[in-house]
Design a protein around this motif. Structure first.
Motif, PDB file in Angstrom:
ATOM      1  N   GLY B  53      -1.350  -0.614  -4.197  1.00 11.51           N
ATOM      2  CA  GLY B  53      -1.958   0.141  -3.079  1.00 11.51           C
ATOM      3  C   GLY B  53      -3.394  -0.367  -3.087  1.00 11.51           C
ATOM      4  O   GLY B  53      -4.311   0.284  -2.477  1.00 11.51           O
ATOM      5  N   LYS B 281       5.948  -3.586   3.268  1.00 13.60           N
ATOM      6  CA  LYS B 281       5.029  -3.977   2.460  1.00 13.60           C
ATOM      7  C   LYS B 281       5.537  -4.946   1.463  1.00 13.60           C
ATOM      8  O   LYS B 281       4.845  -6.013   0.952  1.00 13.60           O
ATOM      9  N   ARG B 683      -0.510  -6.903  10.574  1.00 17.19           N
ATOM     10  CA  ARG B 683      -1.831  -6.563  10.615  1.00 17.19           C
ATOM     11  C   ARG B 683      -2.409  -6.573   9.326  1.00 17.19           C
ATOM     12  O   ARG B 683      -2.391  -5.342   8.848  1.00 17.19           O
ATOM     13  N   GLU B 685      -5.391  -6.654   6.806  1.00 20.52           N
ATOM     14  CA  GLU B 685      -6.835  -6.725   6.801  1.00 20.52           C
ATOM     15  C   GLU B 685      -7.293  -6.470   5.183  1.00 20.52           C
ATOM     16  O   GLU B 685      -6.997  -5.599   4.606  1.00 20.52           O
ATOM     17  N   MET B 688      -4.410  -5.624   2.810  1.00 24.97           N
ATOM     18  CA  MET B 688      -3.787  -4.299   3.050  1.00 24.97           C
ATOM     19  C   MET B 688      -2.905  -4.372   4.534  1.00 24.97           C
ATOM     20  O   MET B 688      -3.705  -4.521   5.535  1.00 24.97           O
ATOM     21  N   LYS B 690      -2.028  -2.847   7.718  1.00 28.11           N
ATOM     22  CA  LYS B 690      -2.037  -1.605   8.472  1.00 28.11           C
ATOM     23  C   LYS B 690      -0.853  -1.401   9.403  1.00 28.11           C
ATOM     24  O   LYS B 690      -1.204  -0.038   9.774  1.00 28.11           O
ATOM     25  N   ASN B 691      -0.009  -1.971   9.463  1.00 28.04           N
ATOM     26  CA  ASN B 691       1.138  -1.486  10.442  1.00 28.04           C
ATOM     27  C   ASN B 691       2.438  -1.634   9.854  1.00 28.04           C
ATOM     28  O   ASN B 691       3.290  -2.436  10.067  1.00 28.04           O
ATOM     29  N   ALA B 786     -10.617  -8.830  19.044  1.00 26.33           N
ATOM     30  CA  ALA B 786     -10.238  -7.468  18.217  1.00 26.33           C
ATOM     31  C   ALA B 786     -11.593  -7.557  17.224  1.00 26.33           C
ATOM     32  O   ALA B 786     -12.182  -8.280  16.740  1.00 26.33           O
TER      33      ALA B 786
END
Lengths: 326, 786
Positions: B53, B281, B683, B685, B688, B690-691, B786
């Motif tokens: 994580g 993930k 996505r 970032e 990590m 995000k979606n 964005a």
């Protein structure tokens, strides 16, 4: 999906019984179609010991078209709403909005009441517990900070129901049942501008029905901006109800979704009524729409894009309805 | 087929090219299929994985004490249990990590009686991390002062590739027109409907049985063994029905050794199955890349050279992703007649998710660049792109700079067929003329093509397949084959070929292809190879069986075997088609006679291709193929929405074997390519994701699927089964640049970094219409970055 937590499941047969059960159980939730609640339960977004299934309550079912209004039970499925010939003919915005929700299988179980009470959504909220932990939580659940507006004191999660703006544009009202009896609210008063407390429902109150006035001479429609044609919440949604009298605008109501914490009725449109719908009026309309929304970084499309696109959707829809009404 | 009804019985009806339904279709459509995800074994425990994580960190301390003590927990494992058990191409991965290198790094694993207990146990594991500065792009990773991700790979350098051909300086000097762009293909993922899942069980002799979704069961043993410290021979791989693979199951990923390690520790079967979020993930991605491409041509429109300088985002570990230059360079050097080529690629470790193989393997990314540059050059030369493509198209018999031998090349026919069917040239001119006319909605049409291996790719020592075919006393046929079925339809193809050769009904053919202890070796499902390779293997085995049967029948009937054939369950006479004896009677007589004979044949088919080799100059596939896509779109220039109205496809399929399967493969491949082109986007970032859910990861849905006009060009490949070529990757490869070229035709804008989302398209259109400093009064869609 994570594991579904344990809960007690109750199935009352009247609205009053449901309300009483809700009052007697501390962490209880109403279940209609379940398309919003069940994924949220699995994600650990709702602390729920008791689920009260509304499927056995007769008064929540059915659509009745009277001379001057349409009465719709809150338990009506979106599929039934979209397929009803009277609604498609008299209230096209409502039928179009119902048809724009998710996909066919969702609409077979999702209900009108559920869509109006849809939990507000945000990319920092609608995630699993491990995801939210890894991304430091947010104000709406377990955190202190609104991740899309860190300096604010409130939560900016977005209301993303498609049906509410249509009903706002159609000037609907809602019937509510609570422990202290029944009351009626204009739909516009049913929502607060707050991602955490977006419904003007007191604890345990239940949305029972929606009433929509029939307005001869008005036309309506719903437009939704999304990345794909099914199973996609609105990046922005716009509903319009419009009346035309010759070359003049006789009435105009616009409501937006996906771009604020509540479905937004756009204010100030009365100034356009009585005028021709020329370029100046359309430019003014775009300005009013832009002023009325508050898009935040709650989804994967950027704020500037959604702010620019929403007035464009409104203008496109208004122009279409105006032309069709000629 | 209309003729067959009236033809004389001597003309044999053929199944080749017919529409044959997949044998497993009824079970899948009705929900009867038992996928691995549904399987439960007696005594089975549930394994769960604790993910880091966080993208980059040192693990200071792990305390599993509380988790171990939780009732119902049978084992808790951490990195210290597997410290030396490295696996992967470059041995840079372990099942459980001692350092965090990406968000989904597996830190600990638990086996418990139930999923609920396993989840609770994960919550009880305490880990103290010391976060480290991360590397989130290959450019950042290549910097001298970049944080180091693996001690063993200084400078964060992973794999590198190079190919040069011809005199570049001279070619550049001879080029009157040059295009020079940087393309940035992004991260997407496979989105298999069945999430990753493995069930492992050790017997007390130390032999591992693993039920898994792998699409390469034989080399899988070799790759899994080092992660467990056992001999590959001690692994039995069983493949239950798979809910999708698309390349994602072409390697070992940590959940598989984790299931096995937990099984060994507990002595019980252990199942590890990802949730959808874990799947997003922790399963591999398509390789993201930065492609600096240059292409030159003469003023007459003859290509002079092409260069590609590629930087790959390796992610934290090395799977198939960073090997895609092997195919990228074939497209760079072989997509049209390119006399001079300069290709180099470097993969750089980052703290992002890492890539595996994915349908279209490197060619999706490369064709995104080459096919757009072909369109740009055509405009600079000022000729119809169709004419430009035709001028540079290879013909049958040509050899590319990397020695790909285009023995049967139907590129010209594909181009002409698709262009005629879609009325391409007229529409392109008409739409371009309307580009700057008033009006919100613009129409566009775009042409793209590509080349891909269509007869395997010899990147291993063998690209072959083993087949065993046996028949019982009732003329039922069992084919025991190395060819894995992962939804692509090899089951229907094998059934069809056996029925074609042996004259038995389709439903009398059974396939056994899911157990490595039973079925013979195959390299795996990849490189558009299975119909080609397994089709040949099956046909060869069936013909051996047929020869055996006809010899025996000839003796019984006192005929010559050359005069006999097998049709409709009987031995027939070739000349008049008369049925002489039932096939099952022949088989029984063969079996129950003084010198018994059972029909059971074996075959190992090795395609005539050359090993890839370190220099990458080899005819590495037994066939090559082309496809042309022409996309017609409508663009809302204010919101940036692209609607794909129609796609015309002309593909060299060699020969149609199962028409229904072929249509399905092209439609499905195109759907993956459409999502890549328009909406799918991981996505990531700062490492990590995000979606990690279908709500925000925009896989396309039914409404986005345009009408397709499919044209199958039959080039009759001499080496392919019945003339067929492999077909399954090209549909995914070609569609995105076809849409990009249509977008240019409609609006005059180009997107270099997919997906062509409404937001990017709207911004690009605005910037084209109102360049900075132009004083445009209506900044309607300005600043949508964005």
């Amino acid at each position: 999906m994570p594991v579904m937590p344990d809960f007690e499941l109750l199935r009352p047969d009247s609205a009053e019984a449901a309300v009483a059960l809700h009052a007697s159980r501390p962490a209880s939730r109403y279940l209609a179609g379940g398309t919003d609640l069940l994924p949220n339960l699995r994600r650990g977004l709702a602390d729920t010991a008791t689920v009260i299934d509304l499927g056995g309550i007769a008064e929540l079912a059915g659509i009745r078209v009277d001379a001057d209004r349409v009465h719709i039970g809150a338990g009506t499925t979106l599929a039934a709403l979209a397929a009803h010939p009277g609604i498609a003919a008299e209230l096209p915005a409502l039928a179009q909005a119902a048809l724009a929700v998710a996909g066919p299988t969702h609409r077979e179980s999702a209900t009108l009441g559920g869509n109006l009470c849809l939990d507000t959504r945000c990319r920092y909220y609608n995630q699993s517990t491990p995801w939210r932990e890894a991304n430091h939580y947010c104000m709406k659940l377990e955190g202190d900070v609104c991740r899309v507006a860190p300096k604010s004191k409130r939560c900016y999660a977005a209301f993303s129901g498609d049906v509410a703006p249509a009903l706002l544009a159609l000037d609907a009202e809602v019937d509510i049942v609570g422990t202290n009896g029944r009351r009626t609210l204009a739909l516009a008063e049913f929502y607060h501008d707050d991602g955490m407390r977006w419904l003007a429902l007191d604890r345990g109150e239940l949305l029972a029905a929606v009433r929509v006035p029939l307005a001869p001479g008005w036309s309506s429609g719903y437009e939704k901006l999304r990345i794909r044609g099914a199973i996609d919440f609105p990046l922005s949604g716009v509903a319009v109800a419009l009346a035309r009298d010759g070359e003049r605008l006789a009435g105009l109501r616009i409501a937006c979704t996906g771009v604020s914490s509540r479905p937004e009725r756009i204010e100030g449109l009365d100034a356009l009524v009585g005028q021709p719908l020329d370029d100046a009026a359309l430019a003014q309309l775009e300005k009013l729409v832009l002023r009325g929304i508050q898009a935040m970084e709650t989804t994967t499309a950027s704020v500037p894009y959604r702010r620019k696109a929403t007035p464009i959707l409104a203008r496109r829809l208004v122009t279409r309805l105006w032309t069709e009404a000629a | 087929m209309q003729e067959t009804a009236t033809a004389s019985p001597t003309v044999k009806e053929t199944l080749i090219g017919q529409r044959v339904r997949k044998p497993d279709a009824p079970d899948k459509a009705t929900g009867k299929t038992r996928y691995i995800n549904d399987m439960v074994l007696p005594q089975m425990l549930i394994g769960k994985v604790l993910f880091a994580g966080r993208p980059h960190a040192r693990i200071v301390r792990i305390d599993t004490g509380a988790a171990q003590k939780l009732p119902g927990v049978h084992a808790v494992l951490t990195g210290k249990d597997v410290a030396e058990l490295r696996f992967g191409f470059v041995r840079d991965n372990v099942a459980l990590k001692d350092k965090v290198r990406c968000e989904h790094d597996e830190i600990a694993a638990v086996a418990a009686e139930t999923e609920e207990i396993a989840c609770r146990a994960l919550e009880l594991i305490e880990v103290e991390y010391e976060d480290l500065p991360g590397v989130f792009s290959p450019e950042a990773g290549a910097r001298e002062d970049a944080p180091q991700i693996h001690d063993r790979f200084p400078g964060n350098k992973s794999l590198a590739f190079e190919f040069r051909h011809g005199d570049l300086a001279a070619a550049e000097a001879a080029s009157e027109l040059i295009v020079d762009n940087v393309f940035r293909p992004h991260h997407v993922t496979h989105c298999c409907m069945g999430t990753s899942c493995a069930i492992a069980d050790f017997d007390h002799n130390g032999k591992l049985t693993i039920w898994t979704q792998t699409q390469y069961p034989y080399n899988y043993k070799m790759d899994l063994a080092p992660a467990l410290g056992i001999h590959p021979g001690d692994i039995r791989v069983i493949q239950p029905p798979v809910g999708g693979a698309f390349g994602s199951k072409l390697d070992v990923y940590p959940y598989e050794p984790i299931a096995a390690l937990l099984a060994r520790k507990t002595g019980r079967p252990v199942k590890v199955m990802y949730s959808r979020e874990e799947e997003f993930k922790a399963s591999p991605t398509r390789q993201a890349a930065i492609i600096h491409m240059r292409t030159g041509c003469t003023r007459d429109g003859v290509l002079t050279f092409r260069t590609a300088d590629v930087l790959l985002d390796n992610g934290a570990y090395t799977s198939w992703g960073p090997t895609i230059p092997v195919i990228m360079m074939r497209t760079t050097s072989g997509h049209y007649r390119v006399p001079v080529v300069d290709f180099k690629a470097q993969a750089i470790y980052t703290n992002n998710p890492y890539a595996g193989s994915f349908r279209g393997y490197g060619n999706v990314q490369t064709t995104w660049a080459t096919a757009q540059q072909m369109d740009m050059l055509a405009e600079m030369v000022d000729i119809d792109p169709l004419e430009f493509h035709l001028k540079n198209a290879q013909r049958s018999g040509e050899v590319t700079p990397q020695r790909s031998f285009l023995r049967e090349c139907a590129l010209v026919e594909c181009l002409e067929t698709a262009a005629t069917a879609s009325d391409y040239s007229r529409k392109r001119k008409e739409y371009a003329a309307l580009r700057d006319a008033p009006g919100r909605y613009k129409k566009g049409i775009g042409l793209a093509s590509s080349i891909h291996n269509a007869g395997g790719a010899k990147i291993h020592k063998s690209d072959g397949i083993g087949t065993i075919l046996k028949m019982d006393d009732y003329a039922r046929v069992t084919v025991i084959t190395g060819a894995s079925e992962i939804g692509q339809g090899i089951d229907a193809v094998i059934t069809l070929i056996v029925a074609e050769e042996l004259g038995v009904p389709l439903e009398h053919v059974t396939l056994v292809n899911n157990d490595s202890d039973v079925a013979p070796w195959d390299v795996g499902v990849h490189a558009s190879r299975t119909t080609f390779i397994a089709g040949n293997g099956t046909r060869r085995a069936a013909r051996k069986a047929k020869a055996q049967i006809l010899n025996a029948a000839a003796k019984m009937l006192e005929e010559s075997p050359e005069d006999l054939d097998l049709r409709a369950g009987s031995v027939v006479r070739n000349t008049d088609g008369a049925a002489l004896i039932k096939l099952e009677r022949v088989l029984r007589q063969m079996h129950f006679q003084a010198e018994p004979e059972l029909v059971m044949v074996t075959d190992y088919y090795e395609p005539k291709s050359e090993p890839e080799g370190a220099a990458h100059v080899s005819d590495h596939s037994a066939a090559y193929s082309h496809a042309v896509h022409i996309a017609e779109i409508t663009v809302d220039t204010l919101t940036g929405e692209i609607k794909v109205d129609k796609v015309t496809v002309a593909q060299d399929v060699g020969r149609v074997i199962n028409r229904m399967g072929l249509e399905g493969q092209i439609e499905g491949g195109l759907a993956i390519g459409l999502g890549y082109a328009l909406s799918e986007d991981m996505r990531i970032e700062n490492g990590m994701l995000k979606n990690a859910c279908f709500r925000d990861y925009k896989l396309i849905t039914a409404p986005e699927m345009p009408p397709l006009d499919l044209h199958f060009i039959e080039s009759h490949c001499a080496e392919g089964p019945y003339g067929a070529k492999g077909i399954s990757e090209l549909p995914t490869i070609v569609i995105a640049p076809a849409i990009a070229n249509a977008l240019y035709n409609a609006t005059g804008v180009r997107i270099f970094d997919p997906p062509m989302s409404p937001e990017k398209v709207a911004r690009a259109i605005f910037e084209r219409c109102a360049p900075a400093g132009s004083g445009a009064v209506e900044p309607r869609l300005a600043g949508t970055a964005a």
